[in-house]
Enzyme design. Structure first.
Site, PDB file in Angstrom:
ATOM      1  N   CYS A  62      15.275  -1.156   2.548  1.00 40.04           N
ATOM      2  CA  CYS A  62      14.194  -1.224   1.159  1.00 40.04           C
ATOM      3  C   CYS A  62      12.602  -0.529   1.593  1.00 40.04           C
ATOM      4  O   CYS A  62      12.662   0.607   1.736  1.00 40.04           O
ATOM      5  CB  CYS A  62      13.583  -2.647   1.666  1.00 40.04           C
ATOM      6  SG  CYS A  62      13.044  -3.686   3.045  1.00 40.04           S
ATOM      7  N   SER A  63      11.758  -1.169   2.064  1.00 33.44           N
ATOM      8  CA  SER A  63      10.338  -0.225   2.643  1.00 33.44           C
ATOM      9  C   SER A  63       9.933  -1.077   3.774  1.00 33.44           C
ATOM     10  O   SER A  63       8.824  -1.026   3.923  1.00 33.44           O
ATOM     11  CB  SER A  63       9.647  -0.888   1.063  1.00 33.44           C
ATOM     12  OG  SER A  63       9.234  -1.832   0.931  1.00 33.44           O
ATOM     13  N   CYS A  64      10.408  -1.820   4.658  1.00 34.07           N
ATOM     14  CA  CYS A  64       9.704  -2.124   5.854  1.00 34.07           C
ATOM     15  C   CYS A  64       8.925  -0.778   6.676  1.00 34.07           C
ATOM     16  O   CYS A  64       9.422  -0.464   6.954  1.00 34.07           O
ATOM     17  CB  CYS A  64      10.921  -3.264   7.001  1.00 34.07           C
ATOM     18  SG  CYS A  64      11.823  -4.539   5.783  1.00 34.07           S
ATOM     19  N   CYS A  76      13.153   3.010   6.674  1.00 32.51           N
ATOM     20  CA  CYS A  76      14.038   1.714   6.279  1.00 32.51           C
ATOM     21  C   CYS A  76      14.593   1.660   5.268  1.00 32.51           C
ATOM     22  O   CYS A  76      14.418   1.806   3.884  1.00 32.51           O
ATOM     23  CB  CYS A  76      12.541   0.243   5.777  1.00 32.51           C
ATOM     24  SG  CYS A  76      13.928  -0.859   4.790  1.00 32.51           S
TER      25      CYS A  76
END
Lengths: 103, 243
Positions: free
Chosen positions: B145-147, B142
């Protein structure tokens, strides 16, 4: 909402599309490095509230079709990266970020 | 956020512990001070909060508790709930897909429904399973962000959230894969999946060779977290013991 429920989606699987080369401010879920790049629709995920409006605390409605678009690595980086000739990259792009590309 | 990173109440406990540590280990520090001219803790403790977001998290959490919106116990339970979601859940899903072609077809067609079948509800986001094959290897990142499919696999590893992984995975995927010990032939397509929106991706790694006789549970033990992110392949089975 599933893809089958999206008769109004502007693009279909197989369509060549270009990501808009736009740079608006705010919460954008279209990666910078894909702006202006051309790829192919490989999936229609459904329709989702617009995250750019949700970020402002709005309801993001009406929902916007979300597509899975695949790009050749070479088309994305145009030499400025390290990848195999067949390597590719797929990302989920909302409809208002896509335009038809010449085939 | 605090729950997802598992750093809620620890921050509070830490500030109490600090003085205690100092008293308990004071003599050790004195020895070190004599030897080096200044003291070092024997082992660094958790970092004191220093970032704006950390102060915001603490302030928000304390206000929510003070105003009775949430209790400390509810927050702790939420953290506990997240900590109980582990890659083991995903490994069960993958092992089932390896042994049951109909299940794999359902998983590929509708990830949410298929993982719910095994008792792992995945709500609010689309779960998309993608299958690695001898022709194509998927790797998830991702960049924004940090999906991550947290509802199934739990909290992502720190490196998944790092700028280095997020920027390099899309630009030099094979170099990143090699750092994970994953070297793929040139004729295999590496497909990087940038998880940019409302979908979360689960990689179905290839079933390792020589696993024909293994039970579903033994197969699940071969499925690592990284193999479901796509930075690695599933583990090879241990050689069968010679009886």
């Amino acid at each position: 909402m599933r893809a089958a429920d999206l008769p109004d989606a502007r693009f279909r699987v197989g369509d060549r599309v270009r990501v808009r080369a736009a740079y608006p401010p705010g919460h954008i879920r279209t990666p910078f490095y894909l702006r202006g790049r051309t790829g192919r629709v490989i999936g229609v995920h459904g329709a989702f509230p617009n995250p750019e409006r949700l970020a402002w605390g709005e309801d993001g409605l009406p929902p916007i079709p979300l597509y899975e678009v695949v790009f050749a690595m070479a088309a994305v980086w145009q030499g400025d990266g390290a990848y195999g000739a067949r390597d590719s990259l797929a990302a989920d792009i909302y409809e208002h970020w896509l335009e038809e590309a010449a085939t | 956020m605090s729950g997802a990173d598992g750093r809620g109440p620890q921050g509070l406990a830490h500030s109490h512990d600090h003085g205690h540590d100092r008293r308990e280990h004071g003599h050790r520090h004195d020895h070190e001070a004599a030897a080096h001219g200044h003291s070092h803790p024997f082992q660094p403790d958790l970092q004191e909060p220093s970032q704006d977001w950390e102060f915001l998290e603490i302030a928000l959490r304390e206000l929510l508790i003070e105003k009775g919106v949430l209790s400390a116990r509810e927050i702790a339970e939420k953290i506990d709930q997240w900590d109980r979601r582990t890659p083991q859940n995903g490994a069960e899903v993958i092992a089932r897909a390896w042994v049951d072609p109909d299940y794999k077809a359902r998983l590929l067609a509708d990830g949410n429904a298929a993982v719910a079948e095994l008792g792992y509800p995945f709500e609010g986001l689309e779960l998309i399973a993608v299958e690695n094959t001898p022709q194509r290897h998927h790797m998830v990142v991702c960049t924004l962000c940090s999906c991550y499919p947290r509802q199934l696999l739990g909290i992502p590893p720190l490196w998944y959230k790092s700028r280095a992984y997020r920027s390099r995975a899309v630009r030099e995927p094979r170099a990143v894969l090699a750092e994970f010990g994953t070297v793929l032939p040139e004729d295999v397509e590496v497909r990087v999946l940038d998880s940019t929106a409302d979908c979360r991706y689960l990689v179905i790694p290839m079933r390792p060779a020589g696993t024909e006789g293994l039970s579903e549970a033994d197969l699940a033990a071969l499925v690592t977290r990284d193999s479901m992110i796509g930075t690695a392949q599933a583990r090879a089975p241990h050689p069968a013991p010679t009886a």
